[in-house]
Design a protein around this motif. Structure first.
Motif, PDB file in Angstrom:
ATOM      1  N   THR A 287       0.808  -1.224   0.000  1.00 60.68           N
ATOM      2  CA  THR A 287       0.000   0.000   0.000  1.00 60.68           C
ATOM      3  C   THR A 287       0.838   1.269   0.000  1.00 60.68           C
ATOM      4  O   THR A 287       0.376   2.311  -0.483  1.00 60.68           O
ATOM      5  N   VAL A 288       2.062   1.224   0.534  1.00 62.16           N
ATOM      6  CA  VAL A 288       2.861   2.454   0.656  1.00 62.16           C
ATOM      7  C   VAL A 288       3.963   2.555  -0.394  1.00 62.16           C
ATOM      8  O   VAL A 288       4.534   3.641  -0.576  1.00 62.16           O
ATOM      9  N   HIS A 289       4.283   1.467  -1.083  1.00 64.14           N
ATOM     10  CA  HIS A 289       5.364   1.512  -2.075  1.00 64.14           C
ATOM     11  C   HIS A 289       4.768   1.421  -3.476  1.00 64.14           C
ATOM     12  O   HIS A 289       4.119   0.439  -3.832  1.00 64.14           O
ATOM     13  N   VAL A 290       4.993   2.485  -4.258  1.00 63.28           N
ATOM     14  CA  VAL A 290       4.511   2.538  -5.638  1.00 63.28           C
ATOM     15  C   VAL A 290       5.734   2.514  -6.553  1.00 63.28           C
ATOM     16  O   VAL A 290       6.630   3.360  -6.398  1.00 63.28           O
ATOM     17  N   PRO A 291       5.825   1.562  -7.472  1.00 69.72           N
ATOM     18  CA  PRO A 291       6.985   1.518  -8.370  1.00 69.72           C
ATOM     19  C   PRO A 291       7.132   2.814  -9.169  1.00 69.72           C
ATOM     20  O   PRO A 291       6.188   3.298  -9.785  1.00 69.72           O
ATOM     21  N   GLY A 292       8.318   3.368  -9.134  1.00 70.21           N
ATOM     22  CA  GLY A 292       8.596   4.612  -9.839  1.00 70.21           C
ATOM     23  C   GLY A 292       8.317   5.858  -9.039  1.00 70.21           C
ATOM     24  O   GLY A 292       8.775   6.945  -9.417  1.00 70.21           O
ATOM     25  N   GLN A 293       7.562   5.745  -7.916  1.00 74.27           N
ATOM     26  CA  GLN A 293       7.257   6.915  -7.093  1.00 74.27           C
ATOM     27  C   GLN A 293       7.835   6.826  -5.692  1.00 74.27           C
ATOM     28  O   GLN A 293       7.889   7.816  -4.985  1.00 74.27           O
TER      29      GLN A 293
ATOM     30  N   TRP B 115     -18.289  -3.040   0.669  1.00 68.36           N
ATOM     31  CA  TRP B 115     -17.673  -1.838   0.112  1.00 68.36           C
ATOM     32  C   TRP B 115     -16.197  -2.068  -0.214  1.00 68.36           C
ATOM     33  O   TRP B 115     -15.696  -1.575  -1.225  1.00 68.36           O
ATOM     34  N   ILE B 116     -15.503  -2.814   0.610  1.00 65.60           N
ATOM     35  CA  ILE B 116     -14.088  -3.107   0.339  1.00 65.60           C
ATOM     36  C   ILE B 116     -13.945  -3.868  -0.974  1.00 65.60           C
ATOM     37  O   ILE B 116     -13.076  -3.572  -1.803  1.00 65.60           O
ATOM     38  N   VAL B 117     -14.806  -4.855  -1.188  1.00 65.92           N
ATOM     39  CA  VAL B 117     -14.735  -5.634  -2.423  1.00 65.92           C
ATOM     40  C   VAL B 117     -15.121  -4.781  -3.630  1.00 65.92           C
ATOM     41  O   VAL B 117     -14.555  -4.922  -4.723  1.00 65.92           O
ATOM     42  N   SER B 118     -16.060  -3.847  -3.443  1.00 62.06           N
ATOM     43  CA  SER B 118     -16.522  -3.030  -4.568  1.00 62.06           C
ATOM     44  C   SER B 118     -15.449  -2.077  -5.078  1.00 62.06           C
ATOM     45  O   SER B 118     -15.422  -1.753  -6.271  1.00 62.06           O
ATOM     46  N   ILE B 119     -14.543  -1.638  -4.210  1.00 61.45           N
ATOM     47  CA  ILE B 119     -13.495  -0.720  -4.659  1.00 61.45           C
ATOM     48  C   ILE B 119     -12.197  -1.437  -4.996  1.00 61.45           C
ATOM     49  O   ILE B 119     -11.239  -0.793  -5.420  1.00 61.45           O
ATOM     50  N   SER B 120     -12.149  -2.747  -4.801  1.00 65.15           N
ATOM     51  CA  SER B 120     -10.888  -3.468  -5.016  1.00 65.15           C
ATOM     52  C   SER B 120     -10.487  -3.496  -6.487  1.00 65.15           C
ATOM     53  O   SER B 120      -9.294  -3.541  -6.806  1.00 65.15           O
ATOM     54  N   GLY B 121     -11.458  -3.459  -7.392  1.00 61.75           N
ATOM     55  CA  GLY B 121     -11.110  -3.520  -8.807  1.00 61.75           C
ATOM     56  C   GLY B 121     -10.499  -2.234  -9.321  1.00 61.75           C
ATOM     57  O   GLY B 121      -9.514  -2.244 -10.066  1.00 61.75           O
ATOM     58  N   ALA B 122     -11.046  -1.087  -8.904  1.00 64.25           N
ATOM     59  CA  ALA B 122     -10.560   0.198  -9.410  1.00 64.25           C
ATOM     60  C   ALA B 122      -9.385   0.731  -8.612  1.00 64.25           C
ATOM     61  O   ALA B 122      -8.475   1.345  -9.169  1.00 64.25           O
ATOM     62  N   GLN B 123      -9.381   0.515  -7.285  1.00 70.92           N
ATOM     63  CA  GLN B 123      -8.329   1.053  -6.417  1.00 70.92           C
ATOM     64  C   GLN B 123      -7.822  -0.072  -5.526  1.00 70.92           C
ATOM     65  O   GLN B 123      -8.276  -0.247  -4.393  1.00 70.92           O
ATOM     66  N   ALA B 124      -6.874  -0.829  -6.053  1.00 71.03           N
ATOM     67  CA  ALA B 124      -6.394  -2.011  -5.351  1.00 71.03           C
ATOM     68  C   ALA B 124      -5.661  -1.641  -4.071  1.00 71.03           C
ATOM     69  O   ALA B 124      -5.870  -2.261  -3.015  1.00 71.03           O
ATOM     70  N   ARG B 125      -4.788  -0.632  -4.126  1.00 68.51           N
ATOM     71  CA  ARG B 125      -4.028  -0.251  -2.940  1.00 68.51           C
ATOM     72  C   ARG B 125      -4.938   0.289  -1.843  1.00 68.51           C
ATOM     73  O   ARG B 125      -4.732   0.008  -0.659  1.00 68.51           O
ATOM     74  N   MET B 126      -5.941   1.059  -2.236  1.00 73.48           N
ATOM     75  CA  MET B 126      -6.859   1.574  -1.227  1.00 73.48           C
ATOM     76  C   MET B 126      -7.661   0.449  -0.580  1.00 73.48           C
ATOM     77  O   MET B 126      -7.922   0.469   0.629  1.00 73.48           O
ATOM     78  N   SER B 127      -8.058  -0.555  -1.360  1.00 72.95           N
ATOM     79  CA  SER B 127      -8.814  -1.663  -0.788  1.00 72.95           C
ATOM     80  C   SER B 127      -7.971  -2.449   0.212  1.00 72.95           C
ATOM     81  O   SER B 127      -8.472  -2.851   1.269  1.00 72.95           O
ATOM     82  N   VAL B 128      -6.679  -2.646  -0.101  1.00 77.07           N
ATOM     83  CA  VAL B 128      -5.797  -3.334   0.846  1.00 77.07           C
ATOM     84  C   VAL B 128      -5.584  -2.482   2.088  1.00 77.07           C
ATOM     85  O   VAL B 128      -5.562  -2.981   3.214  1.00 77.07           O
ATOM     86  N   ALA B 129      -5.444  -1.159   1.902  1.00 80.25           N
ATOM     87  CA  ALA B 129      -5.293  -0.267   3.052  1.00 80.25           C
ATOM     88  C   ALA B 129      -6.527  -0.307   3.944  1.00 80.25           C
ATOM     89  O   ALA B 129      -6.422  -0.322   5.176  1.00 80.25           O
ATOM     90  N   VAL B 130      -7.699  -0.327   3.330  1.00 78.21           N
ATOM     91  CA  VAL B 130      -8.939  -0.414   4.104  1.00 78.21           C
ATOM     92  C   VAL B 130      -9.008  -1.747   4.851  1.00 78.21           C
ATOM     93  O   VAL B 130      -9.462  -1.808   5.999  1.00 78.21           O
ATOM     94  N   SER B 131      -8.556  -2.824   4.229  1.00 72.27           N
ATOM     95  CA  SER B 131      -8.555  -4.129   4.901  1.00 72.27           C
ATOM     96  C   SER B 131      -7.650  -4.114   6.125  1.00 72.27           C
ATOM     97  O   SER B 131      -8.008  -4.650   7.185  1.00 72.27           O
TER      98      SER B 131
END
Length: 322
Positions: A73-79, A270-286
């Protein structure tokens, strides 16, 4: 002639029968043999190393996936390292509403399940012990029925009701229990799913307490039945009530199948509903949901182990009077 018993002489010259001497020798041999295992046990290595290794493996089994999820959730490749997935949670659409809905459903489910289970189990324990197997089978049935079958039956009833009861007062009841702001039908379904866990926890607590003696003593002092249940039995079942409460809480916060098929959106859906569009946010919410669940469980466990001042007050008064 009578058989002669061999004798031996003591230090003061008195004669000791040979049988007593043999008994003394046998006692000495027994004492020496009893000390040998103790010395052998003292030489054995303590199991502290194995216990620590098992606890370390169990901790790694739970912690390593959480750490890997947090790194994702905190490490983004290239950023590099960024906490955008966590800072955007509060502004994400549906986060607060779904979380509050799940907490409200959990509170209502806990209250309803305890309201149903506690009086029933106390009544069976006091008045009808032979009905205990019947109550146990009824409470354990949700473990046999799959959630998908349960939600199919609920859906059938919800469709059948408005069609056949449209001209009766029950029509508004079927509409009210499906209110999206607070779906009461989910509370009823979750109460059925939580019954096995609530029953096991309360049954263990009632087995550890002498309920008939407490009830008889309280009733002989003139206490009413509500007073007996609220001020005598419930303080002794505090740990069992806390255990049933946090098991129900964990069940409600993590349940997905029934809520999703009925068309509602609590926190897990709600966590499952956002997992497709925002994967990192869904893991953070979990991860945050796990932390919230752990904090609530710790709070409930503390509430179950804290001594009750209301229960301690009568005991203190009785000691002063005596």
């Amino acid at each position: 002639m009578a058989a002669m018993t061999p004798t031996s002489r003591c230090t003061d010259g008195a004669e000791i029968p040979q049988d007593a001497k043999d008994l003394k020798d046998a006692r000495g041999t027994k004492g020496a043999g009893a000390g040998a295992p103790a010395r052998t046990a003292a030489r054995r290595p303590r199991p502290g190393i194995w216990r620590g290794a098992v606890l370390a493996l169990a901790g790694a089994y739970f912690i390593v996936p959480l750490v890997a999820s947090f790194v994702f959730t905190v490490h983004v490749p290239g950023q590099g390292v960024t906490f955008a997935a966590y800072t955007q949670l509060l502004s994400a659409g549906g986060f607060t509403e779904s979380l509050l809905l799940s907490l409200g459903l959990a509170a209502a489910t806990i209250a309803l399940s305890l309201l149903l289970a506690v009086p029933a189990l106390v009544a069976v324990r006091i008045g009808s012990p032979r009905l205990r197997p019947v109550v146990e089978v009824m409470c354990m049935l949700p473990l046999v029925v799959p959630p998908i079958a349960l939600v199919t039956g609920i859906t059938t009833v919800l469709r059948w009701g408005p069609e056949h009861l449209s001209r009766t007062p029950l029509y508004q009841t079927f509409i009210a229990v499906q209110n999206e702001k607070f779906p009461v039908v989910l509370v009823l379904a979750y109460t059925v799913l939580a019954l096995p866990f609530v029953y096991r926890s309360l049954d263990a607590g009632l087995r550890a307490v002498d309920v008939p003696t407490l009830v008889e003593a309280a009733r002989s002092c003139g206490a009413s039945w509500p007073y007996v249940v609220l001020r005598v039995l419930l303080p002794n079942l505090r740990a069992s009530l806390a255990g049933a409460a946090f098991l129900t809480l964990a069940l409600v916060l993590g349940e997905f199948t029934i809520a999703s098929l009925l068309g509602f959106q609590p926190f897990a859906v709600w966590i499952v509903s956002i997992s497709g569009a925002q994967a990192r946010m869904s893991v953070a919410v979990s991860i945050l949901s796990l932390l919230i669940t752990w904090l609530l469980l710790i709070a409930l466990s503390r509430a179950g182990t804290t001594p009750s001042t209301a229960a301690a007050a009568p005991a203190t008064t009785s000691r002063k009077e005596s």
